[in-house]
Write an enzyme that holds these catalytic residues in place. Sequence first.
Site, PDB file in Angstrom:
ATOM      1  N   GLY A  60       0.745  -1.189   0.032  1.00 39.41           N
ATOM      2  CA  GLY A  60       0.074  -0.182  -0.113  1.00 39.41           C
ATOM      3  C   GLY A  60       0.997   1.320  -0.065  1.00 39.41           C
ATOM      4  N   CYS A  87       5.443  -6.022   1.306  1.00 45.81           N
ATOM      5  CA  CYS A  87       5.634  -4.621   1.387  1.00 45.81           C
ATOM      6  C   CYS A  87       4.937  -3.938   2.635  1.00 45.81           C
ATOM      7  CB  CYS A  87       5.513  -3.801  -0.013  1.00 45.81           C
ATOM      8  SG  CYS A  87       6.203  -2.273  -0.147  1.00 45.81           S
ATOM      9  N   TYR A  88       4.047  -2.962   2.406  1.00 46.24           N
ATOM     10  CA  TYR A  88       3.537  -2.140   3.515  1.00 46.24           C
ATOM     11  C   TYR A  88       2.980  -3.404   4.459  1.00 46.24           C
ATOM     12  CZ  TYR A  88       0.443   1.006   5.912  1.00 46.24           C
ATOM     13  OH  TYR A  88      -0.008   1.435   7.036  1.00 46.24           O
ATOM     14  N   HIS A 172       7.876  -7.345  -4.172  1.00 41.45           N
ATOM     15  CA  HIS A 172       6.651  -7.672  -4.471  1.00 41.45           C
ATOM     16  C   HIS A 172       6.680  -9.128  -5.327  1.00 41.45           C
ATOM     17  CE1 HIS A 172       4.349  -4.167  -3.449  1.00 41.45           C
ATOM     18  NE2 HIS A 172       5.423  -3.484  -3.750  1.00 41.45           N
ATOM     19  N   GLU A 174       4.274 -10.852  -6.441  1.00 36.45           N
ATOM     20  CA  GLU A 174       2.805 -10.986  -7.128  1.00 36.45           C
ATOM     21  C   GLU A 174       3.242 -10.368  -8.628  1.00 36.45           C
ATOM     22  OE1 GLU A 174       3.483  -8.787  -4.624  1.00 36.45           O
ATOM     23  OE2 GLU A 174       2.267  -7.080  -4.704  1.00 36.45           O
ATOM     24  N   SER A 226     -24.252 -10.975 -26.205  1.00 37.27           N
ATOM     25  CA  SER A 226     -23.990 -10.001 -27.124  1.00 37.27           C
ATOM     26  C   SER A 226     -22.793 -10.525 -28.273  1.00 37.27           C
ATOM     27  CB  SER A 226     -23.130  -8.878 -26.484  1.00 37.27           C
ATOM     28  OG  SER A 226     -22.038  -9.315 -25.622  1.00 37.27           O
ATOM     29  N   GLY A 227     -22.332 -11.917 -27.738  1.00 35.50           N
ATOM     30  CA  GLY A 227     -21.330 -12.542 -28.446  1.00 35.50           C
ATOM     31  C   GLY A 227     -19.834 -12.435 -27.802  1.00 35.50           C
ATOM     32  N   GLY A 228     -19.867 -11.465 -26.859  1.00 31.66           N
ATOM     33  CA  GLY A 228     -18.880 -11.179 -25.975  1.00 31.66           C
ATOM     34  C   GLY A 228     -18.546 -12.579 -24.970  1.00 31.66           C
ATOM     35  N   VAL A 229     -17.523 -12.646 -24.510  1.00 31.72           N
ATOM     36  CA  VAL A 229     -17.039 -13.616 -23.701  1.00 31.72           C
ATOM     37  C   VAL A 229     -17.918 -13.900 -22.525  1.00 31.72           C
ATOM     38  CG1 VAL A 229     -14.863 -12.695 -22.803  1.00 31.72           C
ATOM     39  CG2 VAL A 229     -15.211 -15.407 -22.834  1.00 31.72           C
ATOM     40  N   ASP A 230     -18.067 -12.823 -21.605  1.00 32.12           N
ATOM     41  CA  ASP A 230     -18.573 -12.980 -20.457  1.00 32.12           C
ATOM     42  C   ASP A 230     -20.044 -13.252 -20.766  1.00 32.12           C
ATOM     43  OD1 ASP A 230     -16.331 -11.929 -19.661  1.00 32.12           O
ATOM     44  OD2 ASP A 230     -17.187 -10.016 -19.228  1.00 32.12           O
ATOM     45  N   SER A 231     -20.795 -12.828 -21.349  1.00 33.12           N
ATOM     46  CA  SER A 231     -22.217 -13.097 -21.445  1.00 33.12           C
ATOM     47  C   SER A 231     -22.374 -14.265 -22.187  1.00 33.12           C
ATOM     48  CB  SER A 231     -23.114 -12.257 -22.256  1.00 33.12           C
ATOM     49  OG  SER A 231     -22.668 -11.825 -23.717  1.00 33.12           O
ATOM     50  N   LYS A 372     -11.264 -12.228 -15.233  1.00 32.33           N
ATOM     51  CA  LYS A 372     -11.353 -12.449 -16.663  1.00 32.33           C
ATOM     52  C   LYS A 372     -10.619 -13.657 -17.340  1.00 32.33           C
ATOM     53  CE  LYS A 372     -12.914 -10.502 -20.444  1.00 32.33           C
ATOM     54  NZ  LYS A 372     -14.281  -9.914 -20.556  1.00 32.33           N
TER      55      LYS A 372
END
Length: 516
Positions: A60, A87-88, A172, A174, A226-231, A372
């Site tokens: 942070g 770190c923090y 870090h 990560e 919509s054709g998008g990956v999420d929907s 995602k």
Amino acid sequence: MLMKAEQHDKVIILDFGSQVTQLIARRVREAGVYCELLPFSTPLSDIGKRAPKAVILSGGPASVTEKDSPRIPDGLLEMGVPVLGICYGLQAMCDALGGKVESSENREFGRAAIAFDDSKLFSGVLKKEVWMSHGDSVTALPPGFKVIASTKTCPYAAVADERRKFYGVQFHPEVVHTPDGARMLKNFVLEIAGCKADWTMAAFRDESIAKIREQVGSNRVICGVSGGVDSTVVAALLHEAIGDRLTCIFVDTGLMRRNEAAEVVGLFRDHFNIPLVHEDAGALFLDRLKDVDDPEQKRKIIGKTFIDVFTRAEKKAGAAEFLAQGTLYPDVIESVSPHGGPAVTIKSHHNVGGMPKDVKFKIVEPLRMLFKDEVRALGRELGIPEKFIGRHPFPGPGLAIRIPGAVTAEKVSILQKADAIFIEELHKNNLYAETWQAFAVLLPVKTVGVMGDGRTYDHVLALRAVTSVDGMTADFAALPHEFLGHVAVRIVNEVRGINRVVYDITSKPPGTIEWE
Ligand code: XMP
């Protein structure tokens, strides 16, 4: 026996406001361990309820040397669970346990060579390099702690009280600049905390199907696609859970990429056999957009028309009690204000083209705990074709915001052809996956050209390709000149109405990804 998410070993990550806290969560999940991200100000009782097997304290921007800076929740270090401070997080832990943290004159930022001692945290770690980014440093250890790694400038680069399983790293682990950082986080959650690596997308799929069944009961659900990956993933998952009690609605704005509407209909009707209401509303959208050239006005008209058409489709879909949405974890996580103030939720949503907010529906959001890349993995698990999974993001208002000025059917058609050539060439040259988004923009500018013996006076087309991790910031993609030249030649030769092609070399900021 199916497990519920609550039954997985769980790691809690307390967020102290670092820009990269989400990366910690990603790394833990990559290690096969379920984790949740909570603000540092979460009361101990809420953390305890989740029965974590381990806690990670993020970095942070604040300083523990300041009176009002964020602190570890009272009692957390007495819970008897392993803790890793980054770190923090390390500094806050040392401060809480009686060590000393001091501000130094110089900020240390960048790669550093490091020497590791023998510790479970570093088992299997080969590369002796880490990423540092800190101003304050630990200058005296709390009782029970020892040094387990040091760099030239940072004698307490990693410390541990192995008896209590408290670990802290100043660097870090990560970020990718710490080459074996993912291994350290894996060591912490698997070897030190003893978590089971049972968080897989196959398990998630089975669990969420059970959860959806429990939530929805015998009711019906509608889901906008919509054709998008999420929907697409939401719809496929719901279909496995409740079969034909799901109806999908596809509002076809006529403003999609070439052939895409047909592909969406084909995927849902033929591949998945999911009931689909396809509203072919291209003519209506174009009619309402006629002669409108103001970008905001265009977005508003599209947003309103979308809702009108969706509402009409809802009636065709029949009564439903639930509306499914593709909300992802980054939209759910509460952001932490860097200096310890109250947690605030920052959302930067483009609402245009989104679902109508309708109180008559209950909401089902099966992806709300996923990142995602996990949604993509789940999509593969559900048998969604790769074409849909790897597809670039596409804005709700579609090609309308890639045609500055008034939109006409002719312009949409010209743009679709040019865009399709660009995308086809990106695939052919293995450049598609390397770009976050790539598309063409049809400019409201005509210029002179020569073709054969004749003079032409046609549109300019801009190509835009960017690299990005989240769409919030982006760099223009450094596509090879020969490649761009080849695409330009094909477009001018094959698409009537375009006689000049330019490449957009603006990054975001100061530009946006889209042109409107
Ligand atoms: P900008 O142009 O703001 O875009 O840099 C960032 C990302 O958001 C997408 N975008 C939208 N997505 N509805 C959407 O669903 C919209 O109205 C919208 N406007 C921009 C854009 O394609 C990029 O991925």
